[in-house]
Design a protein around this motif. Structure first.
Motif, PDB file in Angstrom:
ATOM      1  N   VAL A 175      57.488 -81.406 -52.598  1.00  0.00           N
ATOM      2  CA  VAL A 175      56.040 -81.265 -52.680  1.00  0.00           C
ATOM      3  C   VAL A 175      55.606 -81.081 -54.129  1.00  0.00           C
ATOM      4  O   VAL A 175      54.706 -81.761 -54.628  1.00  0.00           O
ATOM      5  N   ARG A 176      56.255 -80.178 -54.794  1.00  0.00           N
ATOM      6  CA  ARG A 176      55.814 -79.803 -56.132  1.00  0.00           C
ATOM      7  C   ARG A 176      56.002 -80.926 -57.147  1.00  0.00           C
ATOM      8  O   ARG A 176      55.173 -81.132 -58.028  1.00  0.00           O
ATOM      9  N   PHE A 177      57.113 -81.653 -57.017  1.00  0.00           N
ATOM     10  CA  PHE A 177      57.351 -82.787 -57.912  1.00  0.00           C
ATOM     11  C   PHE A 177      56.205 -83.785 -57.811  1.00  0.00           C
ATOM     12  O   PHE A 177      55.645 -84.234 -58.812  1.00  0.00           O
ATOM     13  N   ASN A 178      55.858 -84.150 -56.588  1.00  0.00           N
ATOM     14  CA  ASN A 178      54.789 -85.135 -56.386  1.00  0.00           C
ATOM     15  C   ASN A 178      53.426 -84.590 -56.789  1.00  0.00           C
ATOM     16  O   ASN A 178      52.584 -85.326 -57.311  1.00  0.00           O
ATOM     17  N   TYR A 179      53.209 -83.301 -56.581  1.00  0.00           N
ATOM     18  CA  TYR A 179      51.939 -82.704 -56.979  1.00  0.00           C
ATOM     19  C   TYR A 179      51.773 -82.758 -58.499  1.00  0.00           C
ATOM     20  O   TYR A 179      50.707 -83.120 -59.014  1.00  0.00           O
ATOM     21  N   ILE A 180      52.841 -82.386 -59.218  1.00  0.00           N
ATOM     22  CA  ILE A 180      52.762 -82.385 -60.680  1.00  0.00           C
ATOM     23  C   ILE A 180      52.587 -83.811 -61.210  1.00  0.00           C
ATOM     24  O   ILE A 180      51.788 -84.053 -62.129  1.00  0.00           O
ATOM     25  N   TRP A 181      53.313 -84.772 -60.614  1.00  0.00           N
ATOM     26  CA  TRP A 181      53.132 -86.161 -61.031  1.00  0.00           C
ATOM     27  C   TRP A 181      51.687 -86.605 -60.798  1.00  0.00           C
ATOM     28  O   TRP A 181      51.092 -87.318 -61.603  1.00  0.00           O
ATOM     29  N   ALA A 201      52.441 -85.522 -51.599  1.00  0.00           N
ATOM     30  CA  ALA A 201      52.567 -84.074 -51.705  1.00  0.00           C
ATOM     31  C   ALA A 201      51.899 -83.382 -50.529  1.00  0.00           C
ATOM     32  O   ALA A 201      52.445 -82.443 -49.949  1.00  0.00           O
ATOM     33  N   LYS A 202      50.728 -83.847 -50.168  1.00  0.00           N
ATOM     34  CA  LYS A 202      49.980 -83.248 -49.060  1.00  0.00           C
ATOM     35  C   LYS A 202      50.733 -83.379 -47.745  1.00  0.00           C
ATOM     36  O   LYS A 202      50.845 -82.419 -46.978  1.00  0.00           O
ATOM     37  N   ARG A 203      51.277 -84.553 -47.482  1.00  0.00           N
ATOM     38  CA  ARG A 203      52.005 -84.765 -46.227  1.00  0.00           C
ATOM     39  C   ARG A 203      53.238 -83.877 -46.153  1.00  0.00           C
ATOM     40  O   ARG A 203      53.529 -83.271 -45.124  1.00  0.00           O
ATOM     41  N   LYS A 204      53.972 -83.810 -47.255  1.00  0.00           N
ATOM     42  CA  LYS A 204      55.174 -82.988 -47.275  1.00  0.00           C
ATOM     43  C   LYS A 204      54.815 -81.503 -47.158  1.00  0.00           C
ATOM     44  O   LYS A 204      55.517 -80.733 -46.516  1.00  0.00           O
ATOM     45  N   LEU A 222      46.456 -77.232 -51.866  1.00  0.00           N
ATOM     46  CA  LEU A 222      46.187 -78.662 -51.746  1.00  0.00           C
ATOM     47  C   LEU A 222      45.021 -78.880 -50.798  1.00  0.00           C
ATOM     48  O   LEU A 222      45.005 -78.342 -49.695  1.00  0.00           O
ATOM     49  N   PRO A 223      44.028 -79.650 -51.201  1.00  0.00           N
ATOM     50  CA  PRO A 223      42.879 -79.902 -50.332  1.00  0.00           C
ATOM     51  C   PRO A 223      43.292 -80.627 -49.062  1.00  0.00           C
ATOM     52  O   PRO A 223      44.297 -81.353 -49.045  1.00  0.00           O
TER      53      PRO A 223
END
Length: 232
Positions: A175-181, A201-204, A222-223
């Protein structure tokens, strides 16, 4: 029995059977025995929180530190407890004490960095996380350290440094990797790519919410609508 491990097993069984009176009896005995090691302190805290006795968890924590004021591991556990319960001043103090006693305590350094991130103090977060950014950092902690540094660099607008740190991360599906990207792509005006990353990120996050809470203490909210995330 006057044995912490055995009492904990008995207490968990009684809790599973909803035997409230016996659970309380076991909890009282465990509180009296206290923790003789960092491992027992973690186990006791987990049990007391399981049975909704946060005051017991705090008491056994304070008693353990009072008995072993120079135990870096116990200070780290205290910092983690305070952090999770929103007591940031106490958490910061405990983690700094742990690092003072054991400067090579990677877990304490990473937790301190995550605490600073939660407060929006990116500069302090970088300083703390860099203490753990070395070859001696255990593999189980390295991704957390790298993601923490990447997030801090993003907040400092050091996007190239953030990318370099993300390139070192092993678990690129988190989650965090994709959020930061997504944050980086958004700041670089790559809106379509940012939206894709934030949707992943949201799905995970929705699927692994409970598990990620353990491994990602500093996960931004995350919204519900990923399109809103790309507009933030």
């Amino acid at each position: 029995p006057e044995n912490v491990d055995l009492l904990l097993r008995i207490g968990r069984i009684r809790h599973a059977n909803n035997d409230t009176a016996k659970v309380q009896e076991t909890a009282d005995k465990l509180l009296q025995l206290g923790a003789q090691s960092a491992k027992e302190l973690v186990q006791l805290n987990s049990f007391f929180l399981l049975i909704n006795q946060p005051n017991y968890a705090l008491t056994v924590l304070k008693n353990a530190i009072a008995l072993r004021p120079n135990d870096a591991a116990m200070r780290q556990i205290a910092g983690r407890y305070f952090f999770r319960h929103g007591q940031l001043v106490e958490a910061e103090e405990s983690l700094k004490d742990s690092l003072r006693l054991a400067p090579a305590n990677h877990a304490a350094a990473i937790l301190l960095g995550q605490l600073y991130l939660s407060k929006g103090e990116a500069d302090h977060a970088v300083s703390a996380l860099k203490l753990a950014d070395n070859a001696d950092c255990p593999s189980r902690l390295s991704n957390r350290m790298r993601l923490g540094l990447a997030q801090a660099y993003v907040e400092q607008s050091e996007l190239q440094k953030a990318k370099e740190k993300l390139a070192e991360v092993n678990n690129t599906g988190s989650v965090r990797f994709n959020y930061i990207w997504g944050q980086i792509q958004l700041l670089e005006n790559a809106y379509d790519l940012a939206l894709q990353s934030l949707i992943v990120a949201k799905r995970k996050f929705d699927t692994l919410r409970t598990k990620d809470n353990e491994t990602v203490p500093h996960l931004p909210q995350l919204p519900d609508d990923p399109k809103l995330a790309a507009q933030q």
